[in-house]
Design a protein around this motif. Structure first.
Motif: not given
Ligand code: FES
Ligand SMILES: [Fe+2]
Length: 352
Positions: A49-51, A66-71
């Motif tokens: 849901c972040h990016r 855990r999303c491994m883009y920004h955590g």
């Molecule tokens: S897109 Fe998942 S933490 Fe940023």
């Protein structure tokens, strides 16, 4: 376009290793599936849901992902439980969660209203570990709408033409018609094949005995085929008046079972899962291997004609088809899916 309130096969259970999320697209929606550390499956929207990076590239941490883009980290309900460097977690920081169940060697995901997810609606497929059968399995991707594959599996007249070199059905087979019965969530199709209707090449591999072949299958929403094929002594079809045999009275000489599932990936692509094999017993491993080889050949033949059919349909938008008496199974099945879609639409309207 799709029934939502039903269980879709997303994967074989052996595709899902502990700690390794997988991404699958089902009815156009990307879904990430993983095994939670404390057990059970988790299925979430495969889009952070972040990016909006895919969560299937993420890391399993206990029960969470855990999303491994920004955590950002999500629990099994899809709620964000951690934003690195930020204490306040907004209520909107969540992803959709889908009910998911592991059963009969398949991973099933419910794409509709989670409140309606009822495990009793999972079709009674036969898992690969069932000791009664010696099964081999596979899957195949199609560049075609799932309904074209459903149509193919609810009308076997194509065996005489598409599978002339594999299953080797006679042309007399295409001139005969099976019995088609409507079920609550599908169709039941059954027939005897004896004398001139008997298949040729395939019989040597999977029938393993001369006699009358009895075939019965259920094709259940959204696209699950469960088929038993039994060979009985010559004359059994006659003995039972061309109706269902009673295995308590006459024992089959040989039997095989196949479970198959058609899952729409998008409106134009689908995944086809299958297992097939003989009843367990002496020599069944070699028979199962030979059957899988035959299945790969035959299902490749289906794929070639169905993908070509899809391309042809795409060049003639809106062109009406001329249906025949062979289309009873496909039409009944399409009617079941349309009814389920209508019921969902009116339930949604009533709730609005
Ligand atoms: S897109 Fe998942 S933490 Fe940023
Ligand atoms: Fe086929």
């Amino acid at each position: 376009m799709f029934v939502r309130d039903c269980w879709y096969v997303a994967a074989w259970d052996h595709e899902l290793a502990p700690g390794r999320p997988i991404g699958r697209t089902l009815i156009g929606e990307p879904v990430v599936i993983y095994r939670a550390g404390t057990g059970g499956l988790v299925a979430l929207a495969d889009r952070c849901c972040h990016r909006l990076a895919p969560l299937s590239l993420g890391r399993v941490e206990g029960d969470e992902l855990r999303c491994m883009y920004h955590g950002l980290k999500f629990d099994r309900s899809g709620r964000c439980t951690e934003i690195p460097g930020q204490d306040m977690i907004p209520a909107t920081a969540c992803v959709k969660a889908y009910p998911a169940v592991e059963k009969h060697s398949w991973i099933w995901v419910w794409m509709g209203d989670p409140a309606k997810a009822d495990e009793r609606l999972i079709p009674p497929a036969v898992g690969l570990e069932d000791p009664a059968w010696t099964l081999r399995s596979g899957h195949m991707d199609y560049e075609a709408n799932y309904l074209l594959i459903n149509d193919n599996l609810t009308d076997f007249t194509h065996l005489s033409y598409v599978h002339a070199n594999s299953f080797g059905a006679t042309e007399a087979f295409a001139r005969s018609r099976p019995n088609v019965e409507r079920l609550e969530r599908g169709v039941r199709i059954w027939r005897w094949m004896s004398g001139g209707l008997r298949e040729d090449a395939a019989t040597r591999v999977h029938r393993r005995a001369d006699g009358d072949m009895w075939q019965t299958y259920d094709f259940l929403a959204p696209g699950v085929l469960l088929m038993l094929t039994s060979t009985y002594p010559e004359g059994t079809a006659e003995r039972f008046g061309q109706g269902p045999p009673d295995p308590g009275v006459v024992r089959p000489l040989a039997e095989n079972f196949t479970s198959q599932a058609v899952t729409p990936i998008t409106g134009k692509t689908s995944r086809y899962f299958f297992s097939w094999g003989p009843r367990s017993g002496e020599g069944s491993d070699a028979v199962a291997d030979a059957m899988l080889q035959l299945a790969h050949m035959a299902f490749g033949e289906d794929k070639a004609i169905i993908e070509a059919q899809q391309r042809s349909i795409d060049t003639a938008p809106g062109q009406k088809e001329v249906l025949t008496s062979a289309d009873v199974g496909p039409m009944q099945m399409r009617a079941v899916l349309q009814r389920l879609m209508r019921e969902e639409a009116s339930a949604a309207e009533a709730a609005a």
